[in-house]
Design a protein around this motif. Structure first.
Motif, PDB file in Angstrom:
ATOM      1  N   ASN A  95      -1.272  -1.950   1.177  1.00 55.76           N
ATOM      2  CA  ASN A  95      -2.189  -1.753   0.055  1.00 55.76           C
ATOM      3  C   ASN A  95      -2.694  -3.062  -0.525  1.00 55.76           C
ATOM      4  N   ASP A 155      -0.566   4.233  -0.060  1.00 55.52           N
ATOM      5  CA  ASP A 155       0.044   4.334  -1.378  1.00 55.52           C
ATOM      6  C   ASP A 155       0.181   2.951  -2.011  1.00 55.52           C
ATOM      7  N   GLU A 156       0.194   2.916  -3.329  1.00 57.93           N
ATOM      8  CA  GLU A 156       0.235   1.629  -4.036  1.00 57.93           C
ATOM      9  C   GLU A 156       1.494   0.826  -3.745  1.00 57.93           C
ATOM     10  N   ASP A 205       2.865   0.712  -0.718  1.00 55.94           N
ATOM     11  CA  ASP A 205       2.822   0.365   0.703  1.00 55.94           C
ATOM     12  C   ASP A 205       2.376  -1.086   0.864  1.00 55.94           C
ATOM     13  N   HIS A 240     -10.629   1.331  -0.682  1.00 53.90           N
ATOM     14  CA  HIS A 240     -10.983   2.714  -0.974  1.00 53.90           C
ATOM     15  C   HIS A 240     -11.015   2.921  -2.483  1.00 53.90           C
ATOM     16  N   VAL A 251      -5.346   6.490   3.525  1.00 55.64           N
ATOM     17  CA  VAL A 251      -5.369   5.710   2.287  1.00 55.64           C
ATOM     18  C   VAL A 251      -3.922   5.384   1.934  1.00 55.64           C
ATOM     19  N   HIS A 299      -7.169   1.290  -3.789  1.00 53.72           N
ATOM     20  CA  HIS A 299      -6.242   1.395  -2.670  1.00 53.72           C
ATOM     21  C   HIS A 299      -6.928   0.894  -1.403  1.00 53.72           C
ATOM     22  N   HIS A 300      -6.149   0.278  -0.528  1.00 51.90           N
ATOM     23  CA  HIS A 300      -6.674  -0.059   0.783  1.00 51.90           C
ATOM     24  C   HIS A 300      -6.508   1.127   1.714  1.00 51.90           C
TER      25      HIS A 300
END
Length: 305
Positions: free
Chosen positions: A290, A284-285, A287, A253, A282, A297-298
Motif C-alpha cells: 500500500n 489494505d492499508e 499491506d 486507487h 486494491v 490505497h495502492h
C-alpha cells in the motif's frame, strides 16, 4: 488552480472547499518552493519563524465566497513575492499545498515541464539511496512481471530504473525499455542497467513510434497516477497496441481531486472495463504494497493478452 496577484489571489472553488473554506490563507517560500495552507492558531509558531527568518511571506483574508469557479482573497500582509504573480497548479499534501507555476497552455504541458525540471525526486535517485520499503515493493512487482517470462519489458515513467533493475536480476537476458523525461533519472538508469536498456521516448505523450505488438510486458508503477484523465485514453490505447503478453499497472486507487496537480487516483478496473477477466486488487492499508499513503490505497491491475 490559483491565480496570485500583487494584492489578492483567486482560489479554485474545489480547493477552497477541500480546505474547509478558510478565512485566512498563508503563502510562504521554503527551500525555493512556494506553499499555501489555511492559517489557524496551530500555525502561530511557524508564522513566527517565517517572520523572524525573513522568508517571503503573504497573509490573505477571504473577501468573497465562492462565485462560479473561484473564491477571492485579499492581501493583508506581504513580504517579497514581487515576482511571484501568475497562475499556479496545486500539489496536494493534505494540510498544505505546493504551488507550481503554470504555462497556462495545458495540464499535460505543465506536467511535462514539472517532471523535466524536478531535481532530487526519490524515484530519480540511484537505487542504493532509495528506501528499503520501496525496494521490497519493487521486488514483489518484478516477480509479478517475470512470471510472464518476458523477453522484453517497457516501463512508462521508468525513473532511475529501479523496477527494471530488479526484473533484470532474475531475468538477465530480458531487453529493458523505458520512457522517461527527466535527464538525471535517464543518466542514472543508463549507468545502472547497461547495454540491455534503451530509452524509447522522453515523453509519455509521444508513443506513436513504438511498434505494435513489439514488447512482451508493458507496465507502469506510480506513473499513471500523475497523468490527468484527459490524456489517459491516449496512453492506454498505445499500451494496448504495444503489449504482446501482459499489461500491469501498480497505481493509486481512490477518488480524483481535480485541483491536485500531482496525483490522480482512479479505479483502474473501470479503465479496463471492456476486459472482463482483468485482475484488480486494491491493497489494505496495512499491506506493505500500500506504499504508506494516508489518503488513498495502492492497487495492481493485470491484463493478460
Amino acid at each position: 488552480m490559483i491565480e496570485l496577484k500583487s494584492n489578492k489571489l483567486n482560489v479554485s472553488a474545489e480547493l477552497d472547499v477541500f480546505m474547509d473554506r478558510p478565512g485566512i490563507l498563508l503563502i510562504y517560500r521554503s527551500n525555493a518552493q512556494l506553499w499555501i495552507r489555511a492559517l489557524d492558531y496551530t500555525l502561530a509558531p511557524k508564522l513566527a519563524r517565517l517572520l523572524l527568518t525573513g522568508r517571503d511571506l503573504m497573509v490573505a483574508k477571504r473577501t468573497r465566497g465562492i462565485e462560479g469557479n473561484t473564491s477571492a482573497y485579499s492581501t493583508v500582509f506581504k513580504r517579497g513575492f514581487d515576482a511571484a504573480a501568475g497562475k499556479y497548479r496545486v500539489i496536494n499534501y493534505a494540510t498544505k499545498f505546493l504551488l507550481f507555476r503554470s504555462t497556462g497552455e495545458s495540464i499535460a504541458l505543465d506536467r511535462e515541464v514539472f517532471w523535466q525540471n524536478i531535481s532530487g525526486y526519490h524515484e530519480h535517485l540511484p537505487i542504493d539511496l532509495q528506501r528499503d520499503d520501496i525496494t521490497k515493493r519493487t521486488k514483489w512487482l518484478a516477480e509479478r512481471i517475470n512470471a510472464f517470462n518476458p523477453q522484453s519489458v517497457l516501463e512508462l515513467g521508468c525513473g532511475s530504473g529501479r523496477n527494471l533493475y530488479f526484473i533484470q536480476q532474475e531475468n538477465p537476458d530480458c531487453a529493458l525499455f523505458g520512457v522517461e523525461i527527466n535527464a538525471d533519472a535517464i543518466r542514472t538508469a543508463e549507468e545502472k542497467l547497461g547495454s540491455t536498456f534503451r530509452l524509447l521516448s522522453n515523453s509519455i505523450y509521444a508513443l506513436e513510434d513504438i511498434a505494435s505488438n513489439s514488447i512482451d510486458v508493458v507496465f507502469t508503477s506510480g506513473a499513471l497516477m500523475h497523468i490527468a484523465s484527459d490524456k489517459l485514453a491516449y496512453i492506454k490505447g498505445h499500451i494496448e497496441r504495444i503489449a504482446k503478453k501482459a499489461i500491469l499497472h501498480y497505481e493509486l486507487h481512490g477518488p480524483e481531486h481535480i485541483f491536485d496537480f500531482h496525483r490522480y487516483p482512479r479505479d483502474y478496473r473501470q479503465m479496463y472495463h471492456e476486459v472482463p477477466d482483468a485482475h484488480y486488487e486494491v491493497f489494505d492499508e496495512t499491506d506493505f504494497r500500500n506504499a504508506g499513503t494516508e489518503s488513498f490505497h495502492h492497487a495492481l491491475l493485470v491484463v493478460e493478452r
